[in-house]
Design a protein around this motif. Structure first.
Motif, mmCIF file in Angstrom:
data_model
loop_
_atom_site.group_PDB
_atom_site.id
_atom_site.type_symbol
_atom_site.label_atom_id
_atom_site.label_comp_id
_atom_site.label_asym_id
_atom_site.label_seq_id
_atom_site.Cartn_x
_atom_site.Cartn_y
_atom_site.Cartn_z
ATOM 1 N N ALA A 1 -88.885 -21.325 -81.788
ATOM 2 C CA ALA A 1 -87.527 -20.963 -81.370
ATOM 3 C C ALA A 1 -86.764 -22.231 -81.023
ATOM 4 C CB ALA A 1 -87.585 -20.026 -80.171
ATOM 5 N N SER A 2 -85.481 -22.209 -81.296
ATOM 6 C CA SER A 2 -84.627 -23.338 -80.975
ATOM 7 C C SER A 2 -83.440 -22.828 -80.180
ATOM 8 C CB SER A 2 -84.149 -24.017 -82.261
ATOM 9 O OG SER A 2 -83.369 -25.150 -81.949
ATOM 10 N N HIS A 3 -82.767 -23.746 -79.541
ATOM 11 C CA HIS A 3 -81.576 -23.391 -78.784
ATOM 12 C C HIS A 3 -80.370 -24.069 -79.410
ATOM 13 C CE1 HIS A 3 -82.980 -27.216 -77.189
ATOM 14 N NE2 HIS A 3 -81.750 -27.445 -76.801
ATOM 15 N N VAL B 1 -94.534 -21.341 -77.699
ATOM 16 C CA VAL B 1 -93.659 -20.566 -76.831
ATOM 17 C C VAL B 1 -93.220 -21.425 -75.651
ATOM 18 C CG1 VAL B 1 -93.531 -18.554 -75.310
ATOM 19 C CG2 VAL B 1 -94.754 -18.411 -77.481
ATOM 20 N N SER B 2 -91.910 -21.461 -75.452
ATOM 21 C CA SER B 2 -91.319 -22.096 -74.287
ATOM 22 C C SER B 2 -90.714 -20.991 -73.453
ATOM 23 C CB SER B 2 -90.238 -23.083 -74.732
ATOM 24 O OG SER B 2 -89.528 -23.551 -73.612
ATOM 25 N N PHE B 3 -90.696 -21.151 -72.164
ATOM 26 C CA PHE B 3 -90.172 -20.100 -71.299
ATOM 27 C C PHE B 3 -88.772 -20.411 -70.796
ATOM 28 C CE2 PHE B 3 -94.783 -19.613 -71.047
ATOM 29 C CZ PHE B 3 -94.871 -18.341 -71.555
ATOM 30 N N GLU B 4 -88.052 -21.255 -71.511
ATOM 31 C CA GLU B 4 -86.670 -21.518 -71.165
ATOM 32 C C GLU B 4 -85.848 -20.280 -71.506
ATOM 33 O OE1 GLU B 4 -85.349 -25.138 -73.008
ATOM 34 O OE2 GLU B 4 -87.267 -26.092 -72.588
ATOM 35 N N GLN C 1 -90.296 -13.264 -78.157
ATOM 36 C CA GLN C 1 -90.553 -11.963 -78.780
ATOM 37 C C GLN C 1 -90.068 -11.958 -80.229
ATOM 38 O OE1 GLN C 1 -92.342 -9.521 -77.207
ATOM 39 N NE2 GLN C 1 -92.426 -8.682 -79.266
ATOM 40 N N GLY C 2 -88.911 -12.544 -80.483
ATOM 41 C CA GLY C 2 -88.397 -12.632 -81.849
ATOM 42 C C GLY C 2 -89.311 -13.462 -82.741
ATOM 43 N N ALA C 3 -89.843 -14.548 -82.203
ATOM 44 C CA ALA C 3 -90.762 -15.391 -82.971
ATOM 45 C C ALA C 3 -92.038 -14.621 -83.314
ATOM 46 C CB ALA C 3 -91.091 -16.669 -82.192
ATOM 47 N N MET C 4 -92.532 -13.810 -82.376
ATOM 48 C CA MET C 4 -93.730 -13.015 -82.647
ATOM 49 C C MET C 4 -93.462 -11.960 -83.712
ATOM 50 S SD MET C 4 -96.330 -14.182 -81.104
ATOM 51 C CE MET C 4 -97.443 -12.828 -81.375
ATOM 52 N N GLU C 5 -92.278 -11.360 -83.703
ATOM 53 C CA GLU C 5 -91.933 -10.363 -84.727
ATOM 54 C C GLU C 5 -91.907 -11.007 -86.113
ATOM 55 O OE1 GLU C 5 -91.713 -7.078 -84.354
ATOM 56 O OE2 GLU C 5 -92.249 -7.395 -82.254
ATOM 57 N N ILE C 6 -91.348 -12.193 -86.204
ATOM 58 C CA ILE C 6 -91.315 -12.913 -87.484
ATOM 59 C C ILE C 6 -92.736 -13.268 -87.917
ATOM 60 C CG2 ILE C 6 -90.596 -15.060 -88.606
ATOM 61 C CD1 ILE C 6 -88.022 -14.850 -86.865
ATOM 62 N N ALA C 7 -93.560 -13.704 -86.981
ATOM 63 C CA ALA C 7 -94.951 -14.048 -87.298
ATOM 64 C C ALA C 7 -95.693 -12.838 -87.857
ATOM 65 C CB ALA C 7 -95.656 -14.587 -86.058
ATOM 66 N N LYS C 8 -95.501 -11.674 -87.240
ATOM 67 C CA LYS C 8 -96.157 -10.461 -87.746
ATOM 68 C C LYS C 8 -95.671 -10.124 -89.153
ATOM 69 C CE LYS C 8 -95.191 -7.717 -84.298
ATOM 70 N NZ LYS C 8 -95.136 -6.600 -83.332
ATOM 71 N N ALA C 9 -94.391 -10.323 -89.407
ATOM 72 C CA ALA C 9 -93.827 -10.002 -90.724
ATOM 73 C C ALA C 9 -94.307 -10.959 -91.809
ATOM 74 C CB ALA C 9 -92.301 -10.011 -90.655
ATOM 75 N N LEU C 10 -94.543 -12.218 -91.451
ATOM 76 C CA LEU C 10 -94.923 -13.231 -92.445
ATOM 77 C C LEU C 10 -96.429 -13.433 -92.569
ATOM 78 C CD1 LEU C 10 -92.187 -15.952 -91.777
ATOM 79 C CD2 LEU C 10 -92.278 -14.260 -93.618
ATOM 80 N N ARG C 11 -97.196 -12.807 -91.718
ATOM 81 C CA ARG C 11 -98.654 -12.978 -91.732
ATOM 82 C C ARG C 11 -99.272 -12.182 -92.872
ATOM 83 N NH1 ARG C 11 -102.024 -10.912 -86.664
ATOM 84 N NH2 ARG C 11 -100.831 -9.061 -87.229
#
Length: 135
Positions: free
Chosen positions: A105-107, A9-12, A18-28
């Motif tokens: 996450a990427s920008h 997680v980067s705070f930029e 939050q989106g990355a955590m949702e994906i992690a929950k879905a793929l776990r």
């Protein structure tokens, strides 16, 4: 499904933790673990001379509080804050912890990313496990 997921997680402003955590929950996989990791980059010595002595401790505490809110309602999730170079530290951590997926996450890349490469690009190129990039 994955059993040991790393979510750096980067705070930029352009990162989507939050989106990355949702994906992690879905793929776990059932019973799988999620580690939410933040890497604190080292500050140059000349810069730290002008900061309060407890600056790093306070920053780490603030980061841990923010990470805790990300995983508050996620079973079998933990948070970690480590120091180092972002991409290199993420890759080393993933190897040591035997992560089978990194969700990062990427920008939208700018000119500097084409010349130097972003953290996400370095992780994608060098990871020994699957990498899911979130735009």
């Amino acid at each position: 499904m994955y059993t040991n997921i790393l979510v750096p997680v980067s705070f930029e402003a352009d990162r989507n933790a939050q989106g990355a955590m949702e994906i992690a929950k879905a793929l776990r996989a059932e019973g799988g673990k999620i580690t939410c990791l933040h890497v604190m980059e080292s500050l140059p010595k000349y810069a730290t001379e002008y900061l309060p002595p407890d600056h790093l401790d306070r920053a780490k505490a603030d980061i841990l509080e923010t990470l805790a809110s990300l995983v508050a309602h996620v079973p079998n999730a933990e948070t970690m804050v480590v120091s180092g170079h972002s991409a290199r530290t993420i890759l080393e951590f993933a190897g040591q912890e035997s992560n089978d997926l990194i969700i990062i996450a990427s920008h939208q890349p700018g000119m500097q990313d084409y010349l130097l490469g972003s953290t996400a690009a370095k992780v994608v190129r060098h990871a020994k496990c699957a990498v899911h990039v979130l735009r």
